[in-house]
Design a protein around this motif. Structure first.
Motif, PDB file in Angstrom:
ATOM      1  N   VAL A 181       0.853  -1.188   0.000  1.00  0.00           N
ATOM      2  CA  VAL A 181       0.000   0.000   0.000  1.00  0.00           C
ATOM      3  C   VAL A 181       0.891   1.241   0.000  1.00  0.00           C
ATOM      4  N   GLN A 182       0.664   2.100  -0.957  1.00  0.00           N
ATOM      5  CA  GLN A 182       1.558   3.241  -1.093  1.00  0.00           C
ATOM      6  C   GLN A 182       0.832   4.409  -1.749  1.00  0.00           C
ATOM      7  N   LEU A 183       1.210   5.610  -1.305  1.00  0.00           N
ATOM      8  CA  LEU A 183       0.721   6.831  -1.909  1.00  0.00           C
ATOM      9  C   LEU A 183       1.941   7.608  -2.380  1.00  0.00           C
ATOM     10  N   GLN A 184       1.951   8.002  -3.624  1.00  0.00           N
ATOM     11  CA  GLN A 184       3.128   8.652  -4.174  1.00  0.00           C
ATOM     12  C   GLN A 184       2.775   9.990  -4.802  1.00  0.00           C
ATOM     13  N   ALA A 185       3.443  11.040  -4.327  1.00  0.00           N
ATOM     14  CA  ALA A 185       3.309  12.366  -4.909  1.00  0.00           C
ATOM     15  C   ALA A 185       4.448  12.589  -5.893  1.00  0.00           C
ATOM     16  N   SER A 186       4.121  13.192  -7.020  1.00  0.00           N
ATOM     17  CA  SER A 186       5.143  13.445  -8.035  1.00  0.00           C
ATOM     18  C   SER A 186       4.777  14.687  -8.839  1.00  0.00           C
ATOM     19  N   GLY A 187       5.726  15.134  -9.660  1.00  0.00           N
ATOM     20  CA  GLY A 187       5.463  16.250 -10.556  1.00  0.00           C
ATOM     21  C   GLY A 187       6.120  17.557 -10.163  1.00  0.00           C
ATOM     22  N   GLY A 188       6.831  17.563  -9.066  1.00  0.00           N
ATOM     23  CA  GLY A 188       7.501  18.779  -8.641  1.00  0.00           C
ATOM     24  C   GLY A 188       8.667  19.131  -9.545  1.00  0.00           C
ATOM     25  N   GLY A 189       9.222  20.315  -9.339  1.00  0.00           N
ATOM     26  CA  GLY A 189      10.361  20.734 -10.131  1.00  0.00           C
ATOM     27  C   GLY A 189      10.701  22.184  -9.877  1.00  0.00           C
ATOM     28  N   LEU A 190      11.628  22.688 -10.675  1.00  0.00           N
ATOM     29  CA  LEU A 190      12.063  24.079 -10.588  1.00  0.00           C
ATOM     30  C   LEU A 190      11.399  24.871 -11.712  1.00  0.00           C
ATOM     31  N   VAL A 191      10.647  25.893 -11.336  1.00  0.00           N
ATOM     32  CA  VAL A 191       9.960  26.710 -12.321  1.00  0.00           C
ATOM     33  C   VAL A 191      10.160  28.184 -11.990  1.00  0.00           C
ATOM     34  N   GLN A 192       9.821  29.016 -12.938  1.00  0.00           N
ATOM     35  CA  GLN A 192       9.922  30.458 -12.734  1.00  0.00           C
ATOM     36  C   GLN A 192       8.576  31.020 -12.256  1.00  0.00           C
ATOM     37  N   PRO A 193       8.617  32.162 -11.611  1.00  0.00           N
ATOM     38  CA  PRO A 193       7.353  32.790 -11.191  1.00  0.00           C
ATOM     39  C   PRO A 193       6.396  32.960 -12.368  1.00  0.00           C
ATOM     40  N   GLY A 194       5.145  32.634 -12.126  1.00  0.00           N
ATOM     41  CA  GLY A 194       4.139  32.722 -13.175  1.00  0.00           C
ATOM     42  C   GLY A 194       3.920  31.425 -13.930  1.00  0.00           C
ATOM     43  N   ASP A 195       4.834  30.490 -13.783  1.00  0.00           N
ATOM     44  CA  ASP A 195       4.718  29.210 -14.474  1.00  0.00           C
ATOM     45  C   ASP A 195       3.669  28.316 -13.816  1.00  0.00           C
ATOM     46  N   SER A 196       3.440  27.167 -14.451  1.00  0.00           N
ATOM     47  CA  SER A 196       2.481  26.188 -13.948  1.00  0.00           C
ATOM     48  C   SER A 196       3.147  24.837 -13.733  1.00  0.00           C
ATOM     49  N   LEU A 197       2.592  24.085 -12.828  1.00  0.00           N
ATOM     50  CA  LEU A 197       3.002  22.702 -12.592  1.00  0.00           C
ATOM     51  C   LEU A 197       1.762  21.902 -12.249  1.00  0.00           C
ATOM     52  N   LYS A 198       1.804  20.621 -12.554  1.00  0.00           N
ATOM     53  CA  LYS A 198       0.701  19.730 -12.185  1.00  0.00           C
ATOM     54  C   LYS A 198       1.259  18.593 -11.358  1.00  0.00           C
ATOM     55  N   LEU A 199       0.871  18.540 -10.115  1.00  0.00           N
ATOM     56  CA  LEU A 199       1.298  17.469  -9.232  1.00  0.00           C
ATOM     57  C   LEU A 199       0.318  16.312  -9.311  1.00  0.00           C
ATOM     58  N   SER A 200       0.859  15.114  -9.129  1.00  0.00           N
ATOM     59  CA  SER A 200       0.029  13.913  -9.122  1.00  0.00           C
ATOM     60  C   SER A 200       0.182  13.192  -7.792  1.00  0.00           C
ATOM     61  N   CYS A 201      -0.893  12.601  -7.353  1.00  0.00           N
ATOM     62  CA  CYS A 201      -0.905  11.784  -6.147  1.00  0.00           C
ATOM     63  C   CYS A 201      -1.522  10.445  -6.549  1.00  0.00           C
ATOM     64  N   THR A 202      -0.697   9.420  -6.645  1.00  0.00           N
ATOM     65  CA  THR A 202      -1.139   8.126  -7.162  1.00  0.00           C
ATOM     66  C   THR A 202      -1.073   7.070  -6.078  1.00  0.00           C
ATOM     67  N   ALA A 203      -2.125   6.288  -6.000  1.00  0.00           N
ATOM     68  CA  ALA A 203      -2.193   5.229  -4.996  1.00  0.00           C
ATOM     69  C   ALA A 203      -1.904   3.882  -5.627  1.00  0.00           C
ATOM     70  N   SER A 204      -1.227   3.048  -4.875  1.00  0.00           N
ATOM     71  CA  SER A 204      -1.046   1.657  -5.274  1.00  0.00           C
ATOM     72  C   SER A 204      -1.409   0.782  -4.087  1.00  0.00           C
ATOM     73  N   GLY A 205      -2.125  -0.293  -4.380  1.00  0.00           N
ATOM     74  CA  GLY A 205      -2.522  -1.196  -3.309  1.00  0.00           C
ATOM     75  C   GLY A 205      -3.865  -0.870  -2.689  1.00  0.00           C
ATOM     76  N   PHE A 206      -4.459   0.232  -3.063  1.00  0.00           N
ATOM     77  CA  PHE A 206      -5.807   0.555  -2.605  1.00  0.00           C
ATOM     78  C   PHE A 206      -6.462   1.498  -3.605  1.00  0.00           C
ATOM     79  N   THR A 207      -7.800   1.579  -3.526  1.00  0.00           N
ATOM     80  CA  THR A 207      -8.563   2.373  -4.472  1.00  0.00           C
ATOM     81  C   THR A 207      -8.829   3.755  -3.911  1.00  0.00           C
ATOM     82  N   LEU A 208      -8.362   4.740  -4.649  1.00  0.00           N
ATOM     83  CA  LEU A 208      -8.430   6.115  -4.176  1.00  0.00           C
ATOM     84  C   LEU A 208      -9.859   6.668  -4.181  1.00  0.00           C
ATOM     85  N   ASP A 209     -10.759   6.011  -4.918  1.00  0.00           N
ATOM     86  CA  ASP A 209     -12.141   6.495  -5.039  1.00  0.00           C
ATOM     87  C   ASP A 209     -12.780   6.747  -3.686  1.00  0.00           C
ATOM     88  N   TYR A 210     -12.448   5.890  -2.715  1.00  0.00           N
ATOM     89  CA  TYR A 210     -13.145   5.924  -1.436  1.00  0.00           C
ATOM     90  C   TYR A 210     -12.465   6.824  -0.415  1.00  0.00           C
TER      91      TYR A 210
END
Length: 125
Positions: A1-30
């Motif tokens: 069972v694991q929850l993993q955050a990803s998508g970070g990085g180095l950006v400039q002011p005004g930029d955009s990023l999209k972070l993801s939080c993905t589950a393994s071993g369980f269903t995130l729906d609930y």
């Protein structure tokens, strides 16, 4: 069972990023999902949450209008879209999951069942 955050990085002011939080071993729906961040030398701050039952969302005032949380149950993933990033958004971002978790203004105080390991977002020119 694991929850993993990803998508970070180095950006400039005004930029955009999209972070993801993905589950393994369980269903995130609930699970209600919270996104948190911790800047160097500061305490943990609740950023946003999304409720398990009806997708209700909440945003901290510091990110309201710039960040957007969403979930893709087919991919077992919750996203945090961050637009208009500012240097003060620099922090390690964590996601957390709580079974049948609600999403209210008090979401930072809930007892979460799982925590991701964090992903670093650096906003700098």
């Amino acid at each position: 069972v694991q929850l993993q955050a990803s998508g970070g990085g180095l950006v400039q002011p005004g930029d955009s990023l999209k972070l993801s939080c993905t589950a393994s071993g369980f269903t995130l729906d609930y699970y209600g999902i919270g996104w948190f961040r911790q800047a160097p030398g500061k305490g943990r701050e609740g950023v946003s949450c999304i409720q398990s039952s009806d997708g209700r969302t909440y945003y901290a005032d510091s990110v309201k209008g710039r960040f957007s949380i969403s979930r893709d149950n087919a991919k077992n993933t919750v996203y945090l879209q961050m637009n208009g990033l500012k240097p003060e958004d620099t922090a390690v971002y964590y996601c957390a999951a709580e079974l049948a978790g609600p999403c209210t203004v008090d979401f930072s105080r809930y007892e979460y069942d799982y925590w991701g390991q964090g992903t670093l977002v650096t906003v700098s020119s």
